[in-house]
Design a protein around this motif. Structure first.
Motif, short mmCIF file in Angstrom:
data_model
loop_
_atom_site.label_atom_id
_atom_site.label_comp_id
_atom_site.label_asym_id
_atom_site.label_seq_id
_atom_site.Cartn_x
_atom_site.Cartn_y
_atom_site.Cartn_z
N PRO A 193 0.80 -1.21 0.04
CA PRO A 193 0.06 -0.09 0.20
C PRO A 193 1.02 1.15 -0.02
N ILE A 194 2.28 1.19 0.54
CA ILE A 194 2.89 2.37 0.45
C ILE A 194 3.29 2.54 -0.78
N VAL A 195 3.76 1.56 -1.66
CA VAL A 195 4.16 1.68 -3.09
C VAL A 195 3.05 2.46 -3.87
N ALA A 196 1.82 1.87 -3.70
CA ALA A 196 0.79 2.35 -4.30
C ALA A 196 0.48 3.75 -4.21
N ALA A 197 0.62 4.00 -2.62
CA ALA A 197 0.28 5.71 -2.67
C ALA A 197 1.38 6.40 -3.19
N ILE A 198 2.69 5.97 -3.20
CA ILE A 198 3.68 6.81 -3.74
C ILE A 198 3.39 7.01 -5.41
N ASP A 199 3.15 5.94 -5.84
CA ASP A 199 2.82 6.01 -7.35
C ASP A 199 1.72 6.92 -7.59
N GLY A 200 0.67 7.07 -6.83
CA GLY A 200 -0.44 8.23 -7.04
C GLY A 200 0.42 9.84 -6.85
N LEU A 201 1.42 9.65 -5.90
CA LEU A 201 1.68 11.02 -5.56
C LEU A 201 2.67 11.45 -6.10
N VAL A 215 10.54 5.38 3.65
CA VAL A 215 10.19 4.15 4.88
C VAL A 215 9.85 2.93 3.97
N GLY A 216 9.32 3.12 3.12
CA GLY A 216 9.00 1.98 2.01
C GLY A 216 10.45 1.00 1.93
N LEU A 217 11.34 1.67 1.38
CA LEU A 217 12.81 1.09 1.00
C LEU A 217 13.10 0.45 2.38
N GLY A 218 12.72 0.58 3.52
CA GLY A 218 13.04 0.12 4.85
C GLY A 218 12.32 -0.94 5.20
N MET A 219 11.45 -1.68 4.29
CA MET A 219 10.54 -3.01 4.44
C MET A 219 10.87 -3.80 3.32
N PRO A 220 10.14 -4.95 3.54
CA PRO A 220 10.38 -6.10 2.52
C PRO A 220 9.51 -5.59 1.16
N HIS A 221 10.20 -5.74 0.20
CA HIS A 221 9.52 -4.93 -1.14
C HIS A 221 9.91 -5.69 -2.34
N GLY A 222 9.34 -5.66 -3.44
CA GLY A 222 9.88 -6.16 -4.76
C GLY A 222 10.46 -4.98 -5.60
N ASP A 223 10.51 -5.28 -6.68
CA ASP A 223 11.44 -4.38 -7.77
C ASP A 223 10.69 -3.20 -8.08
N HIS A 224 11.04 -2.02 -7.51
CA HIS A 224 10.40 -0.82 -7.93
C HIS A 224 11.44 0.25 -8.20
N ASP A 225 12.41 -0.04 -8.85
CA ASP A 225 13.81 0.68 -9.00
C ASP A 225 13.06 1.67 -9.99
N ASP A 226 12.10 1.80 -10.87
CA ASP A 226 11.54 2.58 -11.78
C ASP A 226 10.95 3.60 -11.00
#
Length: 939
Positions: free
Chosen positions: A582-590, A609-620
């Motif tokens: 949900p953090i990644v989704a919010a960032i995508d909109g903001l 904050v999101g990068l400090g949690m388990p996450h997938g590949d969101h380099d773009d």
């Protein structure tokens, strides 16, 4: 020994044993001495001249050396002329080693007419000599000590002998000596507390009577308490007297030199509690750390303690501790006073005296016992008065002083859980029902919900948050009007955010329901960051991530290497949970160009904050956030999070940020403000994990030039970050940093930076720099001793370091580096290190010294801690057979080398005398050489 003892008493056996003594002498003189002591006098008659000649040749006059040990072990009075001056010396550095050198002291070696000899000694010397004869000898020495002490005029001498005999449980000897002892001797023994240990009933009874008389005659409560602790628990009136001594006004409760509180807890816990109760009732000081002890007392609702607690008109912090002793009735009375004071303070907020009393009542309530406090609040909390609800909720939220429960869930009766849930719902409804109410009341109820931590109340907590955000918006909209009409409360409310209270409460509850609520607020400008931190806390709890230390400032880069390896793995592992989604989704909109500045700034902070949690590949997406058209000054923490995620950041971006900051700072007419602190620019200097790591030097030079000499700063964080770069690249950067920017940190920080890299190459680099004089200079320079200890600790984790350091030692010159290595050998030397040190000492004409002794001790003994993480340890002998053989072979080398090798062998022998001989180690260094040891034993 048994064979020598028996054979020497048979026909022609004395000659055989005498021959055996002569054979044993060049192999192990102590063995020969023990044989002489056990054998019949006829054996001594045969070897007397040879033994006296050898001992005289071996002994250095005036020193308690091994030759003296040999003499004492023979037990022969012929050595009295050599031993008596040492045993009767007033210098304890001579007397004690003499008497404790052999396994048992054999008093016959002191010669005849000891009574006359003793009479010429000072009292202190007699006291030491006789007590050690009693403590270090066999039965013959104990008998002799008793007979000599009986006729000694000093009570101190007699008492000291008694204590040594009692330590050895020599009950018969103790009773015998006391039967003729002076009255003062009895009193000294009674003061020392031996009445409970002595087994003779008559002696013990008399000592107890003396103790009781001393207790009654002693006016100092501390001394009286010490005597009472020595009494048996069944002595009538002991506990009452202990309580009275503790409660005495003259008793110093916080004496740092005394351990009375610990002793009282062990010897008389009930009396301790009563004494503390009486001190509280009298208003006297309590000892430090007595709070936990007080919890063992029953609570009261009447008496002087209650009166003192309810007297809130004066400041007395001692009374706060007494609040732990009051019961429900008193707590209820305190709460009534608190509610009254709160109401009065709302009507007259500028009344200083009223404000002080309000805080005193609050402090005392915070110190009451949680379960009793909670029961009272539960009973009194059913109120529709929002002001009362606000006050009670504040008490619940903050009950308990810091470190003693204030940061943990409030303790309640488990059976009252349902009632508490209903009460907190009622409180939430009460404060929500007043549209014009304040936001502070909402936050207090929210904090109270968090303090209890019931997940059933998540909906109520969300309603409180929604109302708070709504009222915050209204306050901001009306701020201009509030300023115009001079309404300070309304204008201040517009600038106050209570997100920490709500965030803390959600985090304390945790769980899926809270995660679902938090996800709804990620795009909220006022609570979005807190919502992300709530999700991260839930994730950390799921993954058992340890909480970060309060004293460790984020970011910490020691996990960068691991993060890079995870990122390089193919395929990349799936996230451990989906809480970052949900953090990644919010960032995508903001993170879009058309969004407003506040939204873009929120996206930047959410990504951190999101990068400090388990996450997938969101380099773009990360790149999109970095490219948002916001000042670089808003992005240092984002770039730090990217580094911690294993990414390599753009060095040009970092340098541009540094240049931008310097440009603004240099144009600022008040640039001296910026030169006072480093918090704005330092984060950019902490990012050498870039496409050009060496760019950090360019940035550091520019920043240091801005601060200049007058405003020079330490830049320890820069050093810490460079030290976190793994491998040869990190070594190279750290080496360059040390040579070009030595002034950015103190010596100790530099040492830790190199050694904690966990690589042998880094340790050797630091050693080279220290040897060159880069470190270790000046009054605050770290010395060789500290470095040696650090190296020893590291060598335990990295055994390959030992061989590297030995190789380095063999080639190093006579400089600071050599001192460091020798200090290291003093902590963790091996046999080869000793040989290398002997050769180095001989080559540089350096005599045997304390450093060589410490290295020998490290090799010849093994220190085993008595428990995990204990600083106390048992010392055992370590095998040194090969080392002794090598040193023995060096006796026939150059004179300088031979002198040092001999001294080493002698020191090892003394360590073996003290701690024993390791299994499989021989008595002689190299018995097959057929050469004597010591050389004086040559026949």
């Amino acid at each position: 020994m048994f064979a020598a003892e028996r054979l020497s008493r048979e026909s022609n056996g004395a000659e055989v044993v005498a021959h055996a003594v002569r054979l044993a002498l060049p192999i192990d003189p102590m063995l020969a001495a023990e044989m002489i002591f056990r054998a019949a006098p006829a054996v001594w008659d045969l070897v007397r001249d040879d033994i006296i000649t050898f001992a005289t040749r071996w002994h250095q006059p005036g020193k308690a050396d091994r030759a003296v040990r040999f003499m004492i072990m023979t037990g022969r009075p012929e050595f009295a002329a050599q031993v008596w001056p040492l045993a009767s010396s007033s210098d304890r550095q001579i007397q004690i080693p003499t008497l404790r050198g052999p396994p048992y002291f054999r008093p016959r070696v002191l010669g005849d007419d000891l009574q006359a000899k003793l009479s010429g000694l000072a009292e202190e010397t007699r006291e030491q000599l006789l007590s050690m004869i009693a403590g270090e000898s066999g039965l013959d020495g104990m008998d002799l000590a008793v007979e000599l002490a009986k006729i000694d005029p000093s009570s101190k001498v007699q008492a000291e002998v008694v204590q040594n005999l009692q330590f050895r449980r020599a009950d018969h000897h103790v009773a015998d000596l006391l039967s003729s002892a002076h009255d003062e001797t009895w009193e000294l023994i009674a003061r020392a507390g031996y009445a409970r240990e002595i087994r003779d009933d008559a002696v013990a009874k008399r000592l107890q009577e003396i103790q009781s008389r001393l207790v009654g005659a002693t006016t100092d409560p501390s001394q009286r308490l010490g005597l009472l602790f020595q009494q048996s628990a069944d002595v009538p009136g002991r506990d009452t007297a202990i309580a009275a001594a503790i409660a005495d006004q003259q008793f110093v409760a916080n004496n740092p030199q005394s351990s009375w509180l610990y002793l009282a807890q062990r010897a008389a816990p009930a009396a301790l509690l009563e004494g503390l109760r009486q001190r509280l009732a009298a208003g006297y000081d309590l000892p430090l750390h007595a709070d936990d002890v007080l919890l063992g007392l029953d609570v009261v609702d009447q008496g002087p303690i209650v009166d003192a607690v309810l007297n809130t008109g004066r400041e007395d912090r001692k009374i706060n501790a007494a609040a732990a002793l009051v019961g429900q009735t008193t707590i209820e009375a305190l709460i009534d006073k608190f509610l009254t004071a709160a109401k009065a303070l709302r009507e007259d907020p500028s009344n200083r005296a009223l404000s002080d009393e309000y805080m005193r009542i609050e402090s005392r309530l915070h110190c009451t016992r949680p379960a009793i406090f909670a029961a009272v609040v539960l009973r009194k909390g059913e109120s529709d008065d929002s002001n009362a609800v606000d006050a009670l909720a504040s008490l619940v939220a903050h009950h308990g002083v810091h470190g003693r429960g204030g940061d943990k869930p409030l303790v309640i009766d488990p059976t009252s859980r349902g009632a508490w849930i209903e009460l907190l719902r009622r409180w939430a409804g009460t404060v929500l029902a007043i549209p014009t109410g304040g936001r502070r009341e909402l936050s207090h109820v929210a904090s109270a919900i968090g303090r209890l931590g019931f997940d059933e109340l998540v909906p109520e907590l969300k309603r409180l948050l929604d109302e708070d955000l709504l009222r915050l918006g209204n306050a901001r909209a009306g701020r201009a009007d509030a300023l115009r009409r001079g309404d300070i409360v309304a204008s201040s409310d517009a600038s106050i955010i209570h997100d920490i209270q709500y965030r803390s409460s959600f985090i304390r509850i945790g769980g899926d329901a809270v995660a679902g609520v938090a996800a709804q607020y990620l795009e909220d400008r006022d609570f979005g960051i807190s919502a992300a931190l709530i999700l991260k806390s839930i994730s950390d709890r799921q993954l058992n991530v340890p909480e970060s230390s309060f004293n460790r400032r984020w970011p910490w880069f020691d996990g960068v290497d691991t993060a890079r390896k995870v990122r390089a793995a193919s395929p990349r592992p799936a996230p451990a949970n989906g809480l970052a989604a949900p953090i990644v989704a919010a960032i995508d909109g903001l993170a879009r160009p058309e969004r407003e500045k506040e939204d873009q700034l929120l996206a930047i902070n959410l990504m951190r904050v999101g990068l400090g949690m388990p996450h997938g590949d969101h380099d773009d997406l990360v790149a999109r956030v970095v490219a948002l058209p916001q000042p670089l000054a808003t992005k240092p923490m984002l770039l730090a999070a990217m580094v911690l995620d294993g990414q390599i950041i753009d060095a040009d971006l970092v340098m541009q940020a540094i240049d931008d900051w310097l440009s603004v700072a240099n144009q600022d007419p008040n640039a001296w403000h910026k030169r006072q602190e480093t918090w704005e620019i330092e984060p950019w200097l902490e990012l050498p994990f870039s496409t050009r790591p060496e760019a950090i030097f360019e940035g550091l030079v520019k920043v240091k030039a801005f601060y200049g000499r007058d405003w020079a700063k330490r830049w320890e964080r820069v050093l810490t970050v460079v030290a976190a770069i793994p491998g040869p690249l990190g070594d190279g950067l750290l080496l360059r940093l040390a040579r070009e920017h030595r002034d950015i940190a103190d010596d100790y920080t530099w040492m830790q930076a190199f050694l904690e890299r966990g690589a042998v190459a880094s340790v050797l680099l630091y050693l080279d720099l220290y040897n060159e004089g880069v470190f270790g200079r000046g009054p605050n320079g770290v010395d060789a001793w500290h470095i040696g200890r650090q190296l020893a600790a590291y060598a335990q984790r990295s055994p390959e370091l030992n061989s590297e350091l030995q190789t380095r030692y063999e080639s190093i010159g006579d400089g600071p580096g050599r001192k460091v290595l020798e200090q290291f050998f003093g902590e963790a030397a091996g046999e080869n290190d000793i040989i290398a040190m002997v050769k180095k000492y001989a080559a540089t004409k350096q005599p045997y010294d304390g450093q060589m002794h410490r290295a020998l001790e490290a090799v010849a003994t093994e220190k085993v801690p008595i428990g995990e993480d204990s600083n106390a340890y048992n010392v055992y002998p370590a095998p040194v057979g090969e080392l002794r053989k090598a040193l023995f072979g060096m006796l026939y080398g150059s004179p300088t080398e031979a002198a040092i090798a001999r001294r080493c062998l002698e020191e090892i022998d003394e360590l073996r005398d003290e701690h024993g001989i390791a299994a499989d180690d021989g008595r002689h260094p190299d018995v097959m050489s057929e050469r004597p040891w010591p050389p004086e034993a040559k026949t």
